[in-house]
Design a protein around this motif. Structure first.
Motif, PDB file in Angstrom:
ATOM      1  N   ALA A  39       0.775  -1.213   0.027  1.00 20.17           N
ATOM      2  CA  ALA A  39      -0.102  -0.124   0.019  1.00 20.17           C
ATOM      3  C   ALA A  39       0.802   0.758  -0.331  1.00 20.17           C
ATOM      4  CB  ALA A  39      -1.021   0.232   0.969  1.00 20.17           C
ATOM      5  N   PHE A  40       0.486   2.476  -0.450  1.00 16.14           N
ATOM      6  CA  PHE A  40       0.543   3.529  -0.108  1.00 16.14           C
ATOM      7  C   PHE A  40       0.224   4.765  -0.076  1.00 16.14           C
ATOM      8  CE2 PHE A  40       2.706   0.658  -3.688  1.00 16.14           C
ATOM      9  CZ  PHE A  40       4.213   1.191  -3.768  1.00 16.14           C
ATOM     10  N   GLY A  41       0.384   5.927   0.872  1.00 15.61           N
ATOM     11  CA  GLY A  41      -0.241   6.619   0.871  1.00 15.61           C
ATOM     12  C   GLY A  41      -0.183   8.340   1.444  1.00 15.61           C
ATOM     13  N   GLN A  42      -0.417   8.757   2.298  1.00 13.05           N
ATOM     14  CA  GLN A  42      -0.063   9.986   3.086  1.00 13.05           C
ATOM     15  C   GLN A  42      -0.671  10.375   4.225  1.00 13.05           C
ATOM     16  OE1 GLN A  42      -1.126  12.452  -0.237  1.00 13.05           O
ATOM     17  NE2 GLN A  42      -0.023  12.920  -0.875  1.00 13.05           N
ATOM     18  N   ARG A  43      -0.552  10.969   4.879  1.00 15.49           N
ATOM     19  CA  ARG A  43      -1.033  11.317   6.157  1.00 15.49           C
ATOM     20  C   ARG A  43      -0.855  13.007   6.628  1.00 15.49           C
ATOM     21  NH1 ARG A  43       2.233   6.942  10.153  1.00 15.49           N
ATOM     22  NH2 ARG A  43       2.000   4.681   8.749  1.00 15.49           N
ATOM     23  N   ILE A  44      -1.366  13.126   7.796  1.00 14.02           N
ATOM     24  CA  ILE A  44      -1.867  14.570   8.442  1.00 14.02           C
ATOM     25  C   ILE A  44      -1.572  14.443   9.523  1.00 14.02           C
ATOM     26  CG2 ILE A  44      -4.190  15.202   7.663  1.00 14.02           C
ATOM     27  CD1 ILE A  44      -3.205  18.296   7.554  1.00 14.02           C
ATOM     28  N   SER A  45      -1.090  14.976  10.279  1.00 17.70           N
ATOM     29  CA  SER A  45      -0.852  14.961  12.164  1.00 17.70           C
ATOM     30  C   SER A  45      -1.211  16.310  13.024  1.00 17.70           C
ATOM     31  CB  SER A  45       0.885  14.437  12.703  1.00 17.70           C
ATOM     32  OG  SER A  45       0.991  13.111  11.879  1.00 17.70           O
ATOM     33  N   LEU A  46      -1.850  16.458  13.731  1.00 12.97           N
ATOM     34  CA  LEU A  46      -1.617  17.302  14.433  1.00 12.97           C
ATOM     35  C   LEU A  46      -1.396  17.085  15.841  1.00 12.97           C
ATOM     36  CD1 LEU A  46      -3.054  20.000  15.469  1.00 12.97           C
ATOM     37  CD2 LEU A  46      -4.723  18.835  16.089  1.00 12.97           C
ATOM     38  N   LYS A  47      -0.537  18.410  16.435  1.00 10.37           N
ATOM     39  CA  LYS A  47       0.881  18.029  17.753  1.00 10.37           C
ATOM     40  C   LYS A  47      -0.128  18.975  18.739  1.00 10.37           C
ATOM     41  CE  LYS A  47       5.136  15.498  16.062  1.00 10.37           C
ATOM     42  NZ  LYS A  47       6.585  15.827  15.715  1.00 10.37           N
ATOM     43  N   TRP A  48      -0.258  18.619  20.077  1.00  9.21           N
ATOM     44  CA  TRP A  48      -0.788  19.778  20.972  1.00  9.21           C
ATOM     45  C   TRP A  48       0.233  18.708  21.837  1.00  9.21           C
ATOM     46  CZ3 TRP A  48      -3.510  15.953  19.802  1.00  9.21           C
ATOM     47  CH2 TRP A  48      -3.939  14.808  20.108  1.00  9.21           C
ATOM     48  N   ASN A  49       0.537  20.680  23.134  1.00  8.99           N
ATOM     49  CA  ASN A  49       1.591  20.253  24.047  1.00  8.99           C
ATOM     50  C   ASN A  49       0.591  19.819  25.640  1.00  8.99           C
ATOM     51  OD1 ASN A  49       3.585  21.361  23.483  1.00  8.99           O
ATOM     52  ND2 ASN A  49       3.188  23.713  24.239  1.00  8.99           N
ATOM     53  N   SER A  50       0.796  18.851  26.058  1.00 15.01           N
ATOM     54  CA  SER A  50      -1.173  18.072  27.161  1.00 15.01           C
ATOM     55  C   SER A  50       0.094  17.140  27.962  1.00 15.01           C
ATOM     56  CB  SER A  50      -1.486  16.871  26.342  1.00 15.01           C
ATOM     57  OG  SER A  50      -2.544  16.297  26.851  1.00 15.01           O
ATOM     58  N   SER A  51      -0.415  17.145  28.961  1.00 13.99           N
ATOM     59  CA  SER A  51      -0.351  16.319  30.709  1.00 13.99           C
ATOM     60  C   SER A  51      -0.294  14.912  30.594  1.00 13.99           C
ATOM     61  CB  SER A  51      -0.135  17.039  31.734  1.00 13.99           C
ATOM     62  OG  SER A  51      -1.744  17.270  32.377  1.00 13.99           O
ATOM     63  N   SER A  52      -2.162  14.665  29.157  1.00 14.20           N
ATOM     64  CA  SER A  52      -1.966  13.631  28.861  1.00 14.20           C
ATOM     65  C   SER A  52      -0.901  12.355  28.724  1.00 14.20           C
ATOM     66  CB  SER A  52      -3.609  14.170  28.788  1.00 14.20           C
ATOM     67  OG  SER A  52      -3.502  14.170  27.136  1.00 14.20           O
ATOM     68  N   LEU A  53      -2.043  11.283  28.474  1.00 14.16           N
ATOM     69  CA  LEU A  53      -1.552  10.011  27.489  1.00 14.16           C
ATOM     70  C   LEU A  53      -0.929   9.974  26.511  1.00 14.16           C
ATOM     71  CD1 LEU A  53      -0.543   7.543  28.437  1.00 14.16           C
ATOM     72  CD2 LEU A  53      -2.775   6.592  27.634  1.00 14.16           C
ATOM     73  N   SER A  54      -2.174  11.225  25.565  1.00 12.15           N
ATOM     74  CA  SER A  54      -1.468  11.344  24.065  1.00 12.15           C
ATOM     75  C   SER A  54      -1.120  12.632  23.618  1.00 12.15           C
ATOM     76  CB  SER A  54      -2.338  10.580  22.866  1.00 12.15           C
ATOM     77  OG  SER A  54      -2.305  11.166  21.601  1.00 12.15           O
ATOM     78  N   ASN A  55      -0.205  13.261  22.642  1.00 15.68           N
ATOM     79  CA  ASN A  55       0.056  14.619  22.492  1.00 15.68           C
ATOM     80  C   ASN A  55      -0.190  14.585  20.954  1.00 15.68           C
ATOM     81  OD1 ASN A  55       2.743  13.549  22.175  1.00 15.68           O
ATOM     82  ND2 ASN A  55       3.999  15.009  22.975  1.00 15.68           N
ATOM     83  N   GLN A  56      -0.160  13.271  20.641  1.00 14.46           N
ATOM     84  CA  GLN A  56      -0.690  13.753  18.517  1.00 14.46           C
ATOM     85  C   GLN A  56      -1.111  12.574  18.385  1.00 14.46           C
ATOM     86  OE1 GLN A  56       2.908  12.778  17.269  1.00 14.46           O
ATOM     87  NE2 GLN A  56       2.779  11.998  15.473  1.00 14.46           N
ATOM     88  N   VAL A  57      -2.207  13.043  16.664  1.00 16.46           N
ATOM     89  CA  VAL A  57      -3.551  11.841  16.578  1.00 16.46           C
ATOM     90  C   VAL A  57      -3.142  12.333  14.628  1.00 16.46           C
ATOM     91  CG1 VAL A  57      -5.485  14.390  16.075  1.00 16.46           C
ATOM     92  CG2 VAL A  57      -5.606  11.746  15.889  1.00 16.46           C
ATOM     93  N   THR A  58      -2.438  10.814  14.289  1.00 16.39           N
ATOM     94  CA  THR A  58      -2.504  11.479  13.198  1.00 16.39           C
ATOM     95  C   THR A  58      -3.838  10.515  11.944  1.00 16.39           C
ATOM     96  OG1 THR A  58       0.220  11.032  13.257  1.00 16.39           O
ATOM     97  CG2 THR A  58      -0.633  10.176  11.037  1.00 16.39           C
ATOM     98  N   PHE A  59      -4.163  11.193  10.951  1.00 18.07           N
ATOM     99  CA  PHE A  59      -4.902  10.860  10.301  1.00 18.07           C
ATOM    100  C   PHE A  59      -4.304  10.031   8.672  1.00 18.07           C
ATOM    101  CE2 PHE A  59      -6.835  13.769  12.363  1.00 18.07           C
ATOM    102  CZ  PHE A  59      -7.555  13.280  12.781  1.00 18.07           C
ATOM    103  N   PHE A  60      -5.017   9.477   8.262  1.00 20.96           N
ATOM    104  CA  PHE A  60      -4.196   8.719   6.772  1.00 20.96           C
ATOM    105  C   PHE A  60      -4.795   8.115   5.718  1.00 20.96           C
ATOM    106  CE2 PHE A  60      -3.197   5.667   9.944  1.00 20.96           C
ATOM    107  CZ  PHE A  60      -3.855   3.626   9.700  1.00 20.96           C
ATOM    108  N   TYR A  61      -4.634   7.972   4.934  1.00 23.10           N
ATOM    109  CA  TYR A  61      -5.678   6.976   3.208  1.00 23.10           C
ATOM    110  C   TYR A  61      -4.541   6.442   2.764  1.00 23.10           C
ATOM    111  CZ  TYR A  61      -4.154  10.263  -0.018  1.00 23.10           C
ATOM    112  OH  TYR A  61      -3.704  10.720  -1.015  1.00 23.10           O
TER     113      TYR A  61
END
Length: 223
Positions: free
Chosen positions: A166-188
């Protein structure tokens, strides 16, 4: 008088040598006591780091992609720029026209060569990714070896195991956070598998566009 001075110097010399020898012996004993502890602590630290590498670094959810209708998994990223990923998925394949639904298992390797920050914002685009993965369908309706009820060489391939590209592309959003996660990525991804490629090469009615499928996904990275 000179003999007395010599005797005193001799006595002081013997006492000094004895004191130095005792001090060296004590230091050596302490070193033998400390070094094993240091070695043990270093060994224990390496042991902990080795096990820590097995902790998944992100979760993924993928829709379609010859892995089932929906697949959930975990994975690890590594490399100097975290450009490599290894995923393990458990997927669900609905009944559709079959007798029952099935579970699928997928081992997937991804390579993302570069990423581009969007004007120094929290958004990042990864314009190209390539993936190779092996998918297995669990259940008696699919097989790896031809069942006895079929004539020999009736099927020349396994029906429960597919090799995908498979071949694809991605876009990610990062943020400063003290929680468990600080980045989410959408891809196809646009992908195909070994069976589709063989069908395209051996069947003139197949179009090149027929061998590809579209999948969508979401990746949530842990801190």
């Amino acid at each position: 008088m000179k003999w007395s001075i010599f005797k005193w110097l001799f006595c002081y010399g013997v006492a000094g040598i004895s004191l130095i020898s005792s001090s060296l012996k004590v230091c050596a004993e302490k070193r033998h006591l400390v070094l094993p502890n240091v070695k043990h602590e270093n060994k224990l630290e390496r042991y902990k780091r080795s096990w820590a590498r097995l902790i998944p670094q992100y979760e993924k959810m993928q829709f379609a992609g010859s892995m089932g209708l929906i697949s959930l998994g975990v994975g690890w990223d590594y490399g100097r720029r975290e450009q490599w990923e290894t995923d393990i998925f458990l997927g669900f394949l609905p009944r559709f026209d079959g007798d029952k639904a099935h579970l699928t298992m997928t081992l997937k390797e991804n390579y993302i060569p570069w990423g581009l920050n969007i004007r120094q914002s929290r958004w990042m685009v990864e314009p190209f990714s390539v993936s190779m993965y092996i998918n297995k369908i669990l259940g008696d309706e699919f097989w790896g070896r031809l069942p006895d009820k079929y004539p020999e060489k009736y099927y020349s391939f396994a029906t429960n195991l597919r090799i995908n590209l498979a071949f694809g592309q991605r876009i990610s959003l990062k943020w400063n956070s003290s929680s468990l996660s600080n980045q989410v990525t959408f891809f196809y991804e646009f992908g195909t598998n070994d069976l589709y490629l063989i069908s395209y090469l051996t069947n003139k009615y197949w179009k090149f566009s027929d061998i590809f499928n579209l999948s969508l996904g979401l990746k949530v990275k842990f801190i």
